[in-house]
Design a protein around this motif. Structure first.
Motif, PDB file in Angstrom:
ATOM      1  N   VAL A 123      37.977  52.494  87.692  1.00 23.99           N
ATOM      2  CA  VAL A 123      38.576  51.680  89.253  1.00 23.99           C
ATOM      3  C   VAL A 123      38.156  50.410  89.363  1.00 23.99           C
ATOM      4  O   VAL A 123      39.013  49.300  88.982  1.00 23.99           O
ATOM      5  CB  VAL A 123      37.464  52.667  90.226  1.00 23.99           C
ATOM      6  N   PRO A 124      37.428  49.556  89.017  1.00 20.44           N
ATOM      7  CA  PRO A 124      37.299  48.304  88.252  1.00 20.44           C
ATOM      8  C   PRO A 124      38.055  47.987  87.286  1.00 20.44           C
ATOM      9  O   PRO A 124      38.372  46.724  87.432  1.00 20.44           O
ATOM     10  CB  PRO A 124      35.773  47.538  88.207  1.00 20.44           C
ATOM     11  N   LEU A 125      38.260  48.350  86.295  1.00 15.96           N
ATOM     12  CA  LEU A 125      38.747  48.396  85.125  1.00 15.96           C
ATOM     13  C   LEU A 125      40.646  48.119  85.155  1.00 15.96           C
ATOM     14  O   LEU A 125      41.481  47.287  85.111  1.00 15.96           O
ATOM     15  CB  LEU A 125      39.163  48.805  83.606  1.00 15.96           C
ATOM     16  N   ARG A 126      41.300  48.960  86.657  1.00 16.22           N
ATOM     17  CA  ARG A 126      42.412  48.985  87.152  1.00 16.22           C
ATOM     18  C   ARG A 126      43.079  47.425  87.876  1.00 16.22           C
ATOM     19  O   ARG A 126      43.687  47.311  88.251  1.00 16.22           O
ATOM     20  CB  ARG A 126      42.281  50.364  87.658  1.00 16.22           C
ATOM     21  N   LEU A 127      41.586  47.612  88.094  1.00 15.50           N
ATOM     22  CA  LEU A 127      42.056  46.342  89.035  1.00 15.50           C
ATOM     23  C   LEU A 127      41.764  45.471  88.424  1.00 15.50           C
ATOM     24  O   LEU A 127      42.623  44.214  89.161  1.00 15.50           O
ATOM     25  CB  LEU A 127      41.035  46.397  90.538  1.00 15.50           C
ATOM     26  N   ALA A 128      41.395  44.791  87.947  1.00 17.17           N
ATOM     27  CA  ALA A 128      40.992  43.961  86.784  1.00 17.17           C
ATOM     28  C   ALA A 128      42.478  43.892  85.626  1.00 17.17           C
ATOM     29  O   ALA A 128      42.654  42.712  84.742  1.00 17.17           O
ATOM     30  CB  ALA A 128      39.836  43.696  85.998  1.00 17.17           C
ATOM     31  N   ARG A 129      42.929  44.850  85.764  1.00 19.32           N
ATOM     32  CA  ARG A 129      44.655  45.233  85.056  1.00 19.32           C
ATOM     33  C   ARG A 129      43.664  44.778  83.414  1.00 19.32           C
ATOM     34  O   ARG A 129      44.142  44.461  82.729  1.00 19.32           O
ATOM     35  CB  ARG A 129      45.295  44.224  84.891  1.00 19.32           C
ATOM     36  N   ALA A 130      43.129  45.701  83.049  1.00 18.99           N
ATOM     37  CA  ALA A 130      42.648  45.575  82.015  1.00 18.99           C
ATOM     38  C   ALA A 130      43.938  47.029  81.137  1.00 18.99           C
ATOM     39  O   ALA A 130      44.462  47.919  81.446  1.00 18.99           O
ATOM     40  CB  ALA A 130      40.944  47.028  81.504  1.00 18.99           C
ATOM     41  N   GLU A 131      43.632  46.228  79.914  1.00 13.67           N
ATOM     42  CA  GLU A 131      44.568  48.100  78.683  1.00 13.67           C
ATOM     43  C   GLU A 131      44.364  48.636  79.061  1.00 13.67           C
ATOM     44  O   GLU A 131      43.351  49.015  78.771  1.00 13.67           O
ATOM     45  CB  GLU A 131      44.651  46.969  77.393  1.00 13.67           C
ATOM     46  N   ALA A 132      45.054  49.562  79.004  1.00 12.45           N
ATOM     47  CA  ALA A 132      44.616  51.039  79.078  1.00 12.45           C
ATOM     48  C   ALA A 132      43.371  51.255  78.033  1.00 12.45           C
ATOM     49  O   ALA A 132      42.145  51.663  78.413  1.00 12.45           O
ATOM     50  CB  ALA A 132      45.907  51.817  78.700  1.00 12.45           C
ATOM     51  N   ALA A 133      43.706  51.449  76.208  1.00  9.86           N
ATOM     52  CA  ALA A 133      42.734  51.554  75.355  1.00  9.86           C
ATOM     53  C   ALA A 133      41.432  50.977  75.593  1.00  9.86           C
ATOM     54  O   ALA A 133      40.278  51.113  75.448  1.00  9.86           O
ATOM     55  CB  ALA A 133      43.897  50.655  73.983  1.00  9.86           C
ATOM     56  N   GLU A 134      41.617  49.104  75.732  1.00  9.23           N
ATOM     57  CA  GLU A 134      40.040  49.167  76.763  1.00  9.23           C
ATOM     58  C   GLU A 134      39.680  49.443  77.734  1.00  9.23           C
ATOM     59  O   GLU A 134      38.436  49.859  77.400  1.00  9.23           O
ATOM     60  CB  GLU A 134      40.250  46.846  76.837  1.00  9.23           C
ATOM     61  N   ARG A 135      40.205  49.778  78.657  1.00 11.01           N
ATOM     62  CA  ARG A 135      40.048  50.489  79.294  1.00 11.01           C
ATOM     63  C   ARG A 135      39.009  51.763  78.969  1.00 11.01           C
ATOM     64  O   ARG A 135      37.565  51.827  79.155  1.00 11.01           O
ATOM     65  CB  ARG A 135      41.117  50.582  80.996  1.00 11.01           C
ATOM     66  N   GLU A 136      39.437  52.783  78.573  1.00 14.50           N
ATOM     67  CA  GLU A 136      39.949  54.270  78.116  1.00 14.50           C
ATOM     68  C   GLU A 136      37.851  53.487  76.992  1.00 14.50           C
ATOM     69  O   GLU A 136      37.140  54.059  76.780  1.00 14.50           O
ATOM     70  CB  GLU A 136      40.241  54.481  76.592  1.00 14.50           C
ATOM     71  N   ARG A 137      38.073  52.298  76.525  1.00 17.13           N
ATOM     72  CA  ARG A 137      36.868  52.668  75.434  1.00 17.13           C
ATOM     73  C   ARG A 137      35.974  51.671  76.380  1.00 17.13           C
ATOM     74  O   ARG A 137      34.023  52.511  75.812  1.00 17.13           O
ATOM     75  CB  ARG A 137      37.527  51.369  74.446  1.00 17.13           C
ATOM     76  N   ARG A 138      36.133  51.439  77.033  1.00 16.09           N
ATOM     77  CA  ARG A 138      34.957  51.142  78.019  1.00 16.09           C
ATOM     78  C   ARG A 138      34.187  51.552  78.994  1.00 16.09           C
ATOM     79  O   ARG A 138      33.204  52.404  79.026  1.00 16.09           O
ATOM     80  CB  ARG A 138      35.192  49.552  79.070  1.00 16.09           C
ATOM     81  N   VAL A 139      35.197  52.755  79.364  1.00 17.27           N
ATOM     82  CA  VAL A 139      34.546  53.775  80.101  1.00 17.27           C
ATOM     83  C   VAL A 139      33.908  54.701  79.091  1.00 17.27           C
ATOM     84  O   VAL A 139      32.965  55.153  79.913  1.00 17.27           O
ATOM     85  CB  VAL A 139      36.028  55.332  80.771  1.00 17.27           C
TER      86      VAL A 139
END
Length: 225
Positions: free
Chosen positions: A110-126
């Motif tokens: 959720v915080p990464l979506r709010l920060a508008r992180a790229e999908a690939a970066e979001r998945e990697r971080r999660v």
């Protein structure tokens, strides 16, 4: 000399007025060095939660100032406070605060979506964070399918998603049994060291105090020497 990550200077907070006024915080001042874990200790009603809320920008002091990573929190407008909580300060609550309809992975993201992180970066971080908190195999489960300790681990992973500078945890083991609470506290200790986060944790637990780099005691709105 390293600059403090957190500076609290002359903070006052009063609720009500006249004879019924409650002085929740009375001239609170201290500093926290970066990359350390500090335990904030005091009985219920001592002012711990009020202080954490003021530091995190969820409440405003009547006087004094709070600076986090060079930002004057007390001088921010609502947009600035929202940005602060997106970029520099994250919370872990006693009640977990997860979104029931989302999976563990989706909650962390959720915080990464709010920060508008790229999908690939979001998945990697999660994926990295769920592995860090020992829940890589539970990514698709929803909060109701997880134990209390697992839910708190998801909440910690979510709080770390946007790489905050300051992690505020308000009685994070308050609803957990002793063994699970110890595991969560050890996890927080490890995260401070591995992620370089500064953590301010309110607690009654002597084990958490032992794990902390420093203990700050508060009673009736005053810091104890």
């Amino acid at each position: 000399m390293t600059a403090p990550l957190l500076t609290v200077a002359g903070v006052h907070r009063t609720f009500g007025s006249g004879p019924a006024a409650v002085h929740a915080l009375d001239d609170i001042s201290f500093e926290v060095e970066p990359g350390t874990m500090v335990a904030l200790v005091g009985r219920s009603g001592s002012g711990k939660t009020t202080l954490l809320n003021v530091i995190g920008g969820l409440d405003r002091p009547d006087a004094g100032s709070v600076t986090v990573d060079g930002v004057d929190v007390t001088g921010l407008d609502e947009d600035g406070l929202s940005r602060l909580r997106r970029e520099k300060v994250s919370y872990v609550f006693q009640t977990f605060g997860l979104i029931p309809v989302l999976s563990a992975a989706e909650n962390v993201g959720v915080p990464l979506r709010l920060a508008r992180a790229e999908a690939a970066e979001r998945e990697r971080r999660v994926e990295l964070l769920l592995e860090l908190v020992g829940l890589a195999d539970h990514a698709r489960q929803r909060p109701g399918e997880l134990s209390g300790g697992q839910q708190q681990r998801v909440a910690i992973a979510r709080a770390l998603a946007a790489s905050p500078r300051l992690l505020i945890a308000d009685e994070p083991t308050g609803q957990l049994d002793a063994e699970t609470g110890l595991a969560v506290m050890a996890l927080l200790r490890g995260i401070v060291e591995s992620e370089g986060v500064t953590a301010l944790v309110s607690t009654h637990d002597p084990v958490m105090m032992a794990l902390a780099d420093r203990v700050i005691q508060i009673a009736d709105g005053h810091l104890l020497p």
